[in-house]
Design an enzyme around this catalytic site. Structure first.
Site, PDB file in Angstrom:
ATOM      1  N   GLY A  40       0.862  -1.184   0.000  1.00  0.00           N
ATOM      2  CA  GLY A  40       0.000   0.000   0.000  1.00  0.00           C
ATOM      3  C   GLY A  40       0.894   1.228   0.000  1.00  0.00           C
ATOM      4  O   GLY A  40       1.912   1.259   0.696  1.00  0.00           O
ATOM      5  N   LYS A  41       0.511   2.219  -0.784  1.00  0.00           N
ATOM      6  CA  LYS A  41       1.355   3.413  -0.892  1.00  0.00           C
ATOM      7  C   LYS A  41       1.454   4.158   0.431  1.00  0.00           C
ATOM      8  O   LYS A  41       2.481   4.730   0.761  1.00  0.00           O
ATOM      9  CB  LYS A  41       0.821   4.343  -1.980  1.00  0.00           C
ATOM     10  CG  LYS A  41       1.059   3.776  -3.350  1.00  0.00           C
ATOM     11  CD  LYS A  41       0.806   4.750  -4.435  1.00  0.00           C
ATOM     12  CE  LYS A  41       1.651   4.391  -5.629  1.00  0.00           C
ATOM     13  NZ  LYS A  41       3.065   4.718  -5.458  1.00  0.00           N
ATOM     14  N   GLY A  42       0.366   4.142   1.207  1.00  0.00           N
ATOM     15  CA  GLY A  42       0.409   4.813   2.498  1.00  0.00           C
ATOM     16  C   GLY A  42       1.434   4.162   3.410  1.00  0.00           C
ATOM     17  O   GLY A  42       2.256   4.841   4.037  1.00  0.00           O
ATOM     18  N   ASN A  64       5.129  10.189 -10.856  1.00  0.00           N
ATOM     19  CA  ASN A  64       6.082   9.679 -11.838  1.00  0.00           C
ATOM     20  C   ASN A  64       5.719  10.161 -13.239  1.00  0.00           C
ATOM     21  O   ASN A  64       4.677  10.786 -13.456  1.00  0.00           O
ATOM     22  CB  ASN A  64       6.242   8.155 -11.727  1.00  0.00           C
ATOM     23  CG  ASN A  64       5.023   7.379 -12.202  1.00  0.00           C
ATOM     24  OD1 ASN A  64       4.240   7.869 -13.012  1.00  0.00           O
ATOM     25  ND2 ASN A  64       4.870   6.167 -11.709  1.00  0.00           N
ATOM     26  N   ARG A  74      17.136  -4.399  -4.517  1.00  0.00           N
ATOM     27  CA  ARG A  74      16.663  -5.534  -3.715  1.00  0.00           C
ATOM     28  C   ARG A  74      15.237  -5.916  -4.103  1.00  0.00           C
ATOM     29  O   ARG A  74      14.408  -5.024  -4.305  1.00  0.00           O
ATOM     30  CB  ARG A  74      16.665  -5.157  -2.229  1.00  0.00           C
ATOM     31  CG  ARG A  74      18.031  -4.739  -1.758  1.00  0.00           C
ATOM     32  CD  ARG A  74      17.930  -4.080  -0.388  1.00  0.00           C
ATOM     33  NE  ARG A  74      19.248  -3.668   0.041  1.00  0.00           N
ATOM     34  CZ  ARG A  74      19.505  -2.760   0.960  1.00  0.00           C
ATOM     35  NH1 ARG A  74      18.483  -2.153   1.578  1.00  0.00           N
ATOM     36  NH2 ARG A  74      20.714  -2.444   1.299  1.00  0.00           N
ATOM     37  N   ASP A 129       7.840   5.389  -3.922  1.00  0.00           N
ATOM     38  CA  ASP A 129       7.447   5.608  -2.519  1.00  0.00           C
ATOM     39  C   ASP A 129       8.675   5.923  -1.654  1.00  0.00           C
ATOM     40  O   ASP A 129       8.624   6.782  -0.769  1.00  0.00           O
ATOM     41  CB  ASP A 129       6.725   4.364  -1.968  1.00  0.00           C
ATOM     42  CG  ASP A 129       5.399   4.129  -2.667  1.00  0.00           C
ATOM     43  OD1 ASP A 129       4.815   5.100  -3.192  1.00  0.00           O
ATOM     44  OD2 ASP A 129       4.941   2.967  -2.694  1.00  0.00           O
ATOM     45  N   GLY A 147      16.157   9.864 -13.478  1.00  0.00           N
ATOM     46  CA  GLY A 147      16.249  10.852 -12.405  1.00  0.00           C
ATOM     47  C   GLY A 147      14.942  11.516 -12.037  1.00  0.00           C
ATOM     48  O   GLY A 147      13.882  10.883 -12.072  1.00  0.00           O
ATOM     49  N   THR A 163       9.227  12.301 -11.093  1.00  0.00           N
ATOM     50  CA  THR A 163      10.309  11.305 -11.132  1.00  0.00           C
ATOM     51  C   THR A 163      10.313  10.632 -12.499  1.00  0.00           C
ATOM     52  O   THR A 163       9.271  10.417 -13.113  1.00  0.00           O
ATOM     53  CB  THR A 163      10.159  10.262 -10.007  1.00  0.00           C
ATOM     54  OG1 THR A 163       8.929   9.555 -10.188  1.00  0.00           O
ATOM     55  CG2 THR A 163      10.177  10.919  -8.637  1.00  0.00           C
ATOM     56  N   ASN A 196       4.025   2.200   2.565  1.00  0.00           N
ATOM     57  CA  ASN A 196       5.389   2.366   2.049  1.00  0.00           C
ATOM     58  C   ASN A 196       5.922   3.776   2.323  1.00  0.00           C
ATOM     59  O   ASN A 196       7.066   3.946   2.772  1.00  0.00           O
ATOM     60  CB  ASN A 196       5.424   2.142   0.528  1.00  0.00           C
ATOM     61  CG  ASN A 196       5.125   0.709   0.144  1.00  0.00           C
ATOM     62  OD1 ASN A 196       5.114  -0.180   0.974  1.00  0.00           O
ATOM     63  ND2 ASN A 196       4.882   0.486  -1.135  1.00  0.00           N
TER      64      ASN A 196
HETATM   65  P1  ADP Z   1       7.612   4.941  -9.548  1.00  0.00           P
HETATM   66  O1  ADP Z   1       8.219   3.864  -8.711  1.00  0.00           O
HETATM   67  O2  ADP Z   1       6.544   5.718  -8.847  1.00  0.00           O
HETATM   68  O3  ADP Z   1       7.202   4.481 -10.925  1.00  0.00           O
HETATM   69  P2  ADP Z   1      10.038   6.064 -10.747  1.00  0.00           P
HETATM   70  O4  ADP Z   1      10.134   4.831 -11.565  1.00  0.00           O
HETATM   71  O5  ADP Z   1      10.043   7.369 -11.471  1.00  0.00           O
HETATM   72  O6  ADP Z   1       8.762   6.055  -9.788  1.00  0.00           O
HETATM   73  O7  ADP Z   1      11.242   6.039  -9.702  1.00  0.00           O
HETATM   74  C1  ADP Z   1      11.379   6.967  -8.644  1.00  0.00           C
HETATM   75  C2  ADP Z   1      12.853   7.274  -8.432  1.00  0.00           C
HETATM   76  O8  ADP Z   1      13.527   6.048  -8.102  1.00  0.00           O
HETATM   77  C3  ADP Z   1      13.583   7.823  -9.651  1.00  0.00           C
HETATM   78  O9  ADP Z   1      13.506   9.243  -9.707  1.00  0.00           O
HETATM   79  C4  ADP Z   1      15.007   7.342  -9.409  1.00  0.00           C
HETATM   80  O10 ADP Z   1      15.704   8.224  -8.560  1.00  0.00           O
HETATM   81  C5  ADP Z   1      14.807   6.017  -8.683  1.00  0.00           C
HETATM   82  N1  ADP Z   1      14.873   4.880  -9.626  1.00  0.00           N
HETATM   83  C6  ADP Z   1      13.838   4.249 -10.233  1.00  0.00           C
HETATM   84  N2  ADP Z   1      14.275   3.281 -11.068  1.00  0.00           N
HETATM   85  C7  ADP Z   1      15.631   3.292 -10.973  1.00  0.00           C
HETATM   86  C8  ADP Z   1      16.693   2.531 -11.587  1.00  0.00           C
HETATM   87  N3  ADP Z   1      16.430   1.551 -12.468  1.00  0.00           N
HETATM   88  N4  ADP Z   1      17.965   2.822 -11.232  1.00  0.00           N
HETATM   89  C9  ADP Z   1      18.242   3.805 -10.341  1.00  0.00           C
HETATM   90  N5  ADP Z   1      17.300   4.557  -9.732  1.00  0.00           N
HETATM   91  C10 ADP Z   1      16.004   4.311 -10.048  1.00  0.00           C
END
Ligand code: ADP
Length: 296
Positions: free
Chosen positions: A38-40, A180, A276, A243, A216, A211, A42
């Site tokens: 759950g997002k809350g 995202n 992980r 999260d 990045g 994100t 996490n």
């Molecule tokens: P969500 O999990 O909500 O889809 P993102 O995929 O944009 O969000 O990821 C959130 C943040 O986690 C990114 O801005 C980045 O810093 C980090 N991140 C996500 N995927 C990777 C990856 N494959 N390698 C390194 N950092 C990552």
């Protein structure tokens, strides 16, 4: 620093199968695992690990919710505003094949039974919080944002998961909008991150943080734009990346850090988390994140 996380508390049931079942077919699974989610949950844990005093608020089932509230409590999160009702706890049935392809059944359960009266009770008790953070996995999100904003609380919204109704949220009541890339694109209809953050800002939010996965993240407050790269790591499972980023990045911003510093902290924490398998269980501690950043 006190943070109120109003959100979903979920049980994730993960079934590993030789292949995903066809319509009408019954298959035995190879393994079965149960995880907290759950997002809350996490985001509450990520915020706590980043160093905040965290008060979780939401709803679980009276019979099967203790698994989640015990986990939060063991993680140092206050659970006095996580109400237990007669309904079932929200859960997700996740079927996964050996290639990692999956299909899910989402059951909102108690998460979707929060009422305006309960929101009022939560706010009465926690209006002194430095921030209220919410997502779009519970009922009453609109109500909570409007009410919290009206009483002068600082608000943060992660409008996730994307469904069309997300477009109608009261963005003018949101101080920090964090989401995202695909959510941002769906809400605005724009493709390029620079255009997405500008279009999101126009909806009325104070600050936008977008994100971009392995590319990045971007921060935009209407005047200044800050972009920070992700760290190069070997990703094993990106569930929970957003999260983890959200909890760490927002904690740093509340702490008075610059946007660049806050985004870097979020990126470091998320980079460790994605190496992980798992989500809530693999959010790193602050010490580990600071060591990771020092080494880069
Ligand atoms: P969500 O999990 O909500 O889809 P993102 O995929 O944009 O969000 O990821 C959130 C943040 O986690 C990114 O801005 C980045 O810093 C980090 N991140 C996500 N995927 C990777 C990856 N494959 N390698 C390194 N950092 C990552």
């Amino acid at each position: 620093m006190k943070v109120l996380v109003f959100g979903s508390f979920n049980i994730d049931k993960v079934y590993l199968l030789e292949r995903l079942p066809e319509r009408g077919e019954s298959l035995y699974c190879k393994t079965y695992e149960v995880h907290v989610g759950g997002k809350g949950l996490n985001q509450a844990l990520a915020f706590k690990k980043a160093g905040a005093d965290v008060f979780a608020a939401g709803k679980v089932g009276a019979e099967d919710g203790a698994y989640l509230t015990d986990y939060l409590k063991a993680g140092g999160v206050d659970i006095s505003a996580v109400y237990a009702t007669g309904a079932h706890t929200g859960h997700t049935i996740i079927e996964v094949d050996p290639d990692g392809q999956n299909q899910m059944i989402l059951f909102g359960g108690a998460n979707r039974e929060l009422t305006p009266e309960e929101c009022d009770r939560i706010l009465e008790k926690h209006s002194d919080a430095d921030l209220i953070l919410t997502q779009y996995e519970t009922s009453c999100v609109e109500y909570m944002l409007e009410k919290a904003h009206a009483i002068g609380m600082r608000t943060a919204l992660n409008p996730s998961p994307y469904v069309p109704a997300v477009k109608n949220l009261p963005y003018g009541c949101v101080d920090i909008l964090i989401l995202n890339e695909s959510e941002g694109q769906n809400i605005t209809g724009e493709a390029d991150p620079a255009a997405v953050v500008r279009a999101l800002k126009k909806l009325g939010a104070g600050t936008v943080i977008l994100t971009l996965g392995a590319d990045g993240a971007v921060y935009f407050d209407g005047e200044n734009e800050t972009r920070v790269p992700a760290f190069h790591v070997r990703a094993a499972d990106t569930t929970g990346a957003g999260d983890t980023f959200t909890g760490y990045c927002l904690c740093a911003l509340l702490d008075g850090k610059s946007p660049a510093e806050a985004l870097r902290l979020g990126a470091g924490a998320a980079a460790i988390e994605v190496t992980r398998p798992g989500a809530a269980e693999t959010i790193p501690d602050l010490d580990e994140v600071l060591r990771f950043l020092e080494e880069r």
